[in-house]
Scaffold this motif. Structure first.
Motif, mmCIF file in Angstrom:
data_model
loop_
_atom_site.group_PDB
_atom_site.id
_atom_site.type_symbol
_atom_site.label_atom_id
_atom_site.label_comp_id
_atom_site.label_asym_id
_atom_site.label_seq_id
_atom_site.Cartn_x
_atom_site.Cartn_y
_atom_site.Cartn_z
ATOM 1 N N ASP B 213 46.484 42.770 42.258
ATOM 2 C CA ASP B 213 45.744 41.708 40.657
ATOM 3 C C ASP B 213 47.205 42.953 39.669
ATOM 4 O OD1 ASP B 213 45.027 39.966 39.225
ATOM 5 O OD2 ASP B 213 43.298 41.235 39.287
ATOM 6 N N PRO B 218 51.425 36.843 42.365
ATOM 7 C CA PRO B 218 50.888 36.075 43.644
ATOM 8 C C PRO B 218 50.716 36.213 44.962
ATOM 9 C CG PRO B 218 53.077 35.292 42.853
ATOM 10 C CD PRO B 218 52.823 36.588 42.150
ATOM 11 N N LYS B 241 39.026 31.310 46.424
ATOM 12 C CA LYS B 241 39.098 30.547 45.356
ATOM 13 C C LYS B 241 39.053 30.960 44.043
ATOM 14 C CE LYS B 241 37.378 25.671 46.541
ATOM 15 N NZ LYS B 241 37.148 25.365 47.695
ATOM 16 N N GLN B 242 37.690 31.430 43.774
ATOM 17 C CA GLN B 242 36.913 32.564 43.151
ATOM 18 C C GLN B 242 38.706 32.920 41.742
ATOM 19 O OE1 GLN B 242 33.987 35.436 43.058
ATOM 20 N NE2 GLN B 242 35.090 36.153 41.807
ATOM 21 N N GLU B 243 39.386 33.697 42.887
ATOM 22 C CA GLU B 243 40.818 34.640 42.422
ATOM 23 C C GLU B 243 42.251 33.829 42.075
ATOM 24 O OE1 GLU B 243 40.396 37.840 40.535
ATOM 25 O OE2 GLU B 243 37.924 37.895 41.200
ATOM 26 N N ASN B 244 41.789 32.558 42.268
ATOM 27 C CA ASN B 244 43.386 31.774 42.710
ATOM 28 C C ASN B 244 44.452 32.605 43.526
ATOM 29 O OD1 ASN B 244 43.754 29.305 40.980
ATOM 30 N ND2 ASN B 244 43.363 30.137 39.342
ATOM 31 N N GLY B 246 46.005 31.425 47.007
ATOM 32 C CA GLY B 246 46.091 30.467 47.990
ATOM 33 C C GLY B 246 45.355 30.372 49.508
#
Lengths: 288, 290
Positions: B213, B218, B241-244, B246
């Motif tokens: 991050d 990505p 999900k929380q950190e986007n 995939g």
């Protein structure tokens, strides 16, 4: 007695062995478990103990004082790590490249680069009865594990007497962090798995231990999976095979939940007994 | 040209087996780089021919010429790494402790200390069984500077990919969060995180993602051995999900991973059913999002 638990390959069961061995030994004597895998410390997930002390750990880095600096550029010239740069009328310091050698600071003609502390991680000291547990954790973004490992070893040396048995959960691989974690140990347990990756990385770890002139033995984890090449290698190289932890899905499930194995799986306890027997043999040999 | 890096934080999650499978599926469209130089295993599955081998020099090491040394001890006094012990009355550099900072020759009154180039390992450019190129390396024992060897392997792979007009450089990254991983990540277009549903797997995933991050790259995630602990698997999924991040795929706990490795095969060569299907879909997905 200092025992390091190491492996060439990651994920072979160093932490599993360290935590189970420490908890089992602590049923009968005082034990210190130290997690030196400071990049990814995991032993603490398996040890339930009370936090006694917490310390921030620092490394020393130079800090530029523009008021006294005469911009001679000597600092840039002496730094072998390109951590100090002279850019125009400014001296820039890149802490993540700095090895804290002090050359730029002590060779500066005007003392314009005093060394100041920078946080690199945290050390935590836990206790539960006869078991003490020390964990160090590198800050994300800090690239060098070695200084934190060195300071953790120093803390342990100052806190505990020589008689207490100490187990060091080491980082994986064969490069500088592993050397720092194992170089003071009296005995090293190399954990591997009986697969081609396990064997290949074990041979690297063995080369490293021979280079360091260390006394060591091997524990096979997930015994029964893969093939018998690791056993053949150990016997051909005259390396003592200390224990074989069976391959068992139940073990993998207990591990996944952060539970210790030896209380629930009799086969594991038997193997730990074999290992402890070997360690006790080393201790009495050392006393003679 | 896209650079896709596979990392795991924790060891033993199946990172190399999965990367080898993706490389097999990528065939001649990719150049493969094994940046796990500290315990490189990819070659055991890809049959490299070790076509070109070269020594890698990085960093320096101090050596004291005993004939010129007057035993003043200044070098040992200033050394912050305790790398110059006195052995039988002589000051001798301990090569495993010396960090090559070069401070000692600057204080030596008789100029008796040389700084020598250090050989830290070997690197190779090979043709592998899929007919494409793999760049890989072997780090010397106890060597420092593994980050630099990682960077070198990766840059060589990128150079070859550009020269041969390949679409993708696929990188098997190093474990942990320190300098070799930072080197593996720098310049990456997309990161594949391989994890497992164990308390350690989740813990290490969170730490290594913090690093990813910071680099603003990505990422997607493959959960290996997903059925081992459904509860931790669910926790991983909610973290993703929380950190986007995939969720590329979940693979079951399957001893075919080991069976394939034992035969020197990638999983997709060995298994023609479930694992093969999931990995084939994963590769298609990664190529699409990266």
């Amino acid at each position: 007695m200092k025992i390091a638990i190491a492996s060439g390959k990651g994920g072979t069961g160093k932490t599993t062995l360290s935590t189970n061995l420490a908890a089992y030994l602590a049923e009968k004597q005082e034990v210190v478990l130290v997690d030196l895998d400071v990049e990814e410390p995991n032993s603490g997930l398996f040890i339930k103990a009370e936090l006694l002390r917490e310390e921030e750990k620092y490394k020393m880095i130079p800090q530029w004082n523009p008021d006294t600096c005469i911009l001679c550029g000597n600092c840039q010239e002496v730094c072998n790590f390109h951590a100090v740069l002279k850019l125009g009328e400014q001296i820039m310091v890149f802490p993540e490249l700095c090895h804290s050698c002090y050359a730029c600071s002590e060779l500066c003609p005007t003392n314009s680069l005093p060394m100041v502390p920078q946080k690199m991680g945290e050390l935590k000291h836990f206790n539960s009865g006869t078991l003490s547990f020390i964990e160090s954790r590198l800050e994300i973004g800090q690239e060098q594990a070695v200084p934190l490992i060195r300071q953790t070893n120093k803390y342990v040396e100052e806190c505990f007497s020589e008689q207490v048995i100490k187990l060091f959960d080491s980082p994986p691989g064969t490069s500088c962090p592993v050397i720092e974690a194992t170089k003071d140990a009296d005995f090293i347990i190399l954990v591997t798995e009986p697969t081609p990756f396990g064997l290949h990385d074990l041979t690297l770890a063995v080369e490293t231990m021979r280079e360091l002139k260390k006394n060591f033995g091997v524990v096979i984890n997930r015994h029964g999976i893969g093939n018998d090449e690791v056993e053949k290698y150990c016997s051909a190289e005259n390396i003592p095979l200390l224990a074989r932890i069976p391959n068992d899905r139940q073990i993998a499930e207990l591990y996944s939940r952060g539970e210790l194995l030896y209380k629930k799986i009799p086969g594991v306890k038997e193997q730990l007994d074999l290992l402890i027997h070997h360690i006790e043999g080393l201790e009495s040999a050392g006393e003679r | 040209m896209k650079e896709i890096v596979v990392i795991s934080g924790k060891g033993g999650t199946g990172k190399t087996s999965i990367t080898a499978s993706l490389a097999y599926l990528g065939g001649k469209d990719i150049v493969l780089a094994d940046c796990d130089v500290d315990a490189a295993d990819m070659h055991l599955l890809m049959q490299p021919d070790f076509g070109q081998a070269k020594d890698f020099y990085s960093g320096l090491i101090a050596e004291i010429r005993q004939d010129d040394c007057i035993q003043c001890g200044k070098c040992a006094d200033i050394c912050r790494f305790d790398a110059i012990p006195v052995i039988d009355g002589k000051y001798i550099v301990d090569p495993l402790s010396c960090e090559g900072c070069g401070y000692c020759p600057r204080v030596c009154p008789t100029d008796a200390i040389d700084m020598l180039d250090m050989n830290v390992g070997k690197w190779y450019v090979s043709t592998i069984k899929t007919g494409t190129t793999m760049v890989h390396a072997k780090l010397g024992i106890g060597a420092d500077n593994s980050g630099k060897l990682v960077a070198h392997v990766k840059n060589e792979a990128k150079r070859i990919a550009e020269e041969e007009d390949k679409e993708i450089v696929l990188v098997d990254g190093s474990p942990g969060v320190g300098c070799p991983v930072v080197s593996s990540l720098s310049g990456a277009k997309f990161v594949v995180l391989v994890t497992e549903p164990t308390v350690s797997g989740l813990h290490d995933l969170k730490r290594v993602y913090e690093l990813v991050d910071k680099f603003n790259i990505p990422a997607g995630c493959i959960i290996n051995k997903a059925d081992l602990n459904p509860q931790v698997s669910a926790e991983i999924e909610s973290f993703l999900k929380q950190e986007n991040i995939g969720h590329i795929a979940s693979l079951p706990y399957d001893e075919n991973f080991t069976a394939a490795m034992t035969q020197g095969k990638t999983i997709v060569e060995y298994d023609e059913n479930n694992l093969n299907e999931i990995l084939t879909q994963s590769w298609a997905k990664i190529k699409q999002i990266a």
